[in-house]
Write an enzyme that holds these catalytic residues in place. Structure first.
Site, mmCIF file in Angstrom:
data_model
loop_
_atom_site.group_PDB
_atom_site.id
_atom_site.type_symbol
_atom_site.label_atom_id
_atom_site.label_comp_id
_atom_site.label_asym_id
_atom_site.label_seq_id
_atom_site.Cartn_x
_atom_site.Cartn_y
_atom_site.Cartn_z
ATOM 1 N N LYS A 117 0.784 -1.271 -0.065
ATOM 2 C CA LYS A 117 -0.114 -0.073 0.126
ATOM 3 C C LYS A 117 0.888 1.190 -0.029
ATOM 4 O O LYS A 117 0.488 2.145 -0.513
ATOM 5 C CB LYS A 117 -0.881 -0.050 1.364
ATOM 6 C CG LYS A 117 -1.977 -1.156 1.015
ATOM 7 C CD LYS A 117 -3.192 -0.759 1.893
ATOM 8 C CE LYS A 117 -4.379 -1.400 1.263
ATOM 9 N NZ LYS A 117 -5.483 -1.715 1.616
ATOM 10 N N LYS A 200 -5.030 -9.420 -5.964
ATOM 11 C CA LYS A 200 -6.371 -9.433 -5.241
ATOM 12 C C LYS A 200 -7.534 -8.864 -5.686
ATOM 13 O O LYS A 200 -7.197 -7.703 -6.122
ATOM 14 C CB LYS A 200 -5.995 -9.427 -3.734
ATOM 15 C CG LYS A 200 -7.040 -9.912 -2.706
ATOM 16 C CD LYS A 200 -6.578 -9.314 -1.359
ATOM 17 C CE LYS A 200 -7.110 -8.014 -1.066
ATOM 18 N NZ LYS A 200 -7.476 -7.365 0.136
ATOM 19 N N LYS A 203 -11.611 -3.522 -3.053
ATOM 20 C CA LYS A 203 -12.404 -2.705 -2.958
ATOM 21 C C LYS A 203 -12.031 -1.371 -3.518
ATOM 22 O O LYS A 203 -12.685 -0.433 -3.960
ATOM 23 C CB LYS A 203 -13.470 -2.682 -1.630
ATOM 24 C CG LYS A 203 -12.427 -2.117 -0.700
ATOM 25 C CD LYS A 203 -13.835 -1.910 0.618
ATOM 26 C CE LYS A 203 -13.784 -2.916 1.718
ATOM 27 N NZ LYS A 203 -12.551 -3.185 2.659
#
Ligand code: AQP
Length: 339
Positions: A117, A200, A203
């Site tokens: 991230k 993956k 959202k």
């Protein structure tokens, strides 16, 4: 002798966007199965984790209520399970601070999710994003939870939760926090991105075509599945034949998880068929399983006050478990409590 802890399940989902099929198959659907087995369960909308990256306040409020609606529409009964949002129970953040003082910088620096991230921008991301796994350990251990159903991406964070519990127990010479067991089961522990079978489904991915949202209508679901990346081979007879075919494997796993069938069984039905035949069947199944949930979510979202009432009541029940554990923690650490 080490104490035995009463089995208790804890898990959470971040309101950092809308619910995806990955959240549903990897987490929510399994939370409902756990609840229906009768195990005591605490389910949390982890809003304090969501703000580790920027969230527009109005969007965060909406996503929190929509996620609550998603839990209930999927089958979580707020009378049976404890359902609430994290920021309403301050013991999470308080124990999180204690764990910030137990966890080591080196442990946090090794977390894959932080590396992914933060990317090349690790100097610019929030301190909260770095400390996230220690708050996650607090979320779990403030309930003395013993089992945590999650998707495969959370495995490393749960190992860290065990390390934090073990170090706390060792530092203070107690057997106070349980060593939690991750529960990572089923054919959809890692639902992959529809456009790239090696990453993956998420959202917060910038492209909506990479995921199925729980609020997508039948047309959107069918289009996304039709456009999902695949290869030109027919489906194999056994799962070994899917080993080097991540996109094909992902769609078969999704089918198996949605239909509650083993992958082998799905392959027996579709072996030899190409994606031209398989994708419409998958779209039909996905719409049949997801449409009742999204319809119920929309209905619940008409009554935000009722959702807030449910979350408030859940927070009171959560607080009743968490507060005494926090107070005992303070006593163990040596923090004076005099009011
Ligand atoms: N693709 C997935 N497959 C299986 N399980 C998944 N989970 C998430 N994505 C998948 C599981 O859902 C639970 C809640 O996850 P989360 O929302 O708290 O955080 P996340 O794993 O970081 O989910 P996202 O969708 O990728 O959110 P963003 O994009 O905001 O970071 C967990 O049990 C997780 O394993």
């Amino acid at each position: 002798m080490a104490p035995t802890f009463t089995p208790r399940v804890f898990s959470g989902i971040k309101p950092s966007g809308g619910l995806t099929l990955g959240n549903y198959l990897g987490a929510l659907k399994r939370f409902v199965e756990t609840q229906d087995k009768g195990t005591e369960a605490v389910y949390c909308i982890v809003d304090l984790h969501a703000i580790t990256v920027w969230q527009n306040p109005a969007d965060l409020r909406h996503a929190t209520r929509e996620l609550a609606a998603g839990f209930i529409a999927s089958g979580i009964d707020p009378e049976k399970s404890v359902l609430f949002n994290q920021s309403q129970v301050s013991a999470h953040a308080e124990l999180g601070w204690i764990f910030n003082c137990v966890a080591r910088m080196g442990w946090m620096g090794r977390m894959t999710q932080f590396k992914e991230k933060s990317g090349k921008n690790s100097e610019k991301v929030s301190l909260g994003l770095f400390a996230y796994p220690s708050l996650m350990a607090a979320d779990i251990l403030i309930y003395h939870a013993t089992h945590v159903p999650v998707g495969d991406d959370q495995k490393q964070h749960l190992e860290l939760t065990r390390d934090i519990a073990a170090k706390f127990n060792n530092d203070f010479g107690v057997d106070f926090f349980p060593l939690v067991e991750p529960v990572i089961e089923g054919p959809a522990t890692r639902v992959m991105n529809l456009r790239d079978g090696t990453s993956k489904m998420s959202k917060s991915d910038t492209s909506d075509m990479t995921r199925i949202n729980m609020t997508d209508d039948a047309d959107a679901i069918a289009t996304k599945i039709r456009k999902a990346k695949t290869d030109s081979e027919p489906l194999p007879e056994t799962s070994e034949g899917l080993e080097d075919r991540p996109e094909a494997r992902n769609l078969v796993n999704i089918y198996a998880a949605l239909d509650d069938r083993p992958v082998a069984d799905v392959l027996r039905e579709f072996a030899g068929q190409g994606f031209g035949a398989f994708k419409p069947k998958l779209a039909e199944l996905a719409v049949a399983k997801l449409a009742p949930i999204s319809t119920e979510m929309s209905r619940l979202m008409q009554e935000p006050d009722e959702i807030d009432r449910i979350l408030g009541r859940g927070a009171e029940r959560a607080e009743a478990i968490a507060r005494p554990i926090l107070e005992q923690t303070y006593d163990i650490v040596g923090l004076v409590r005099s009011r």
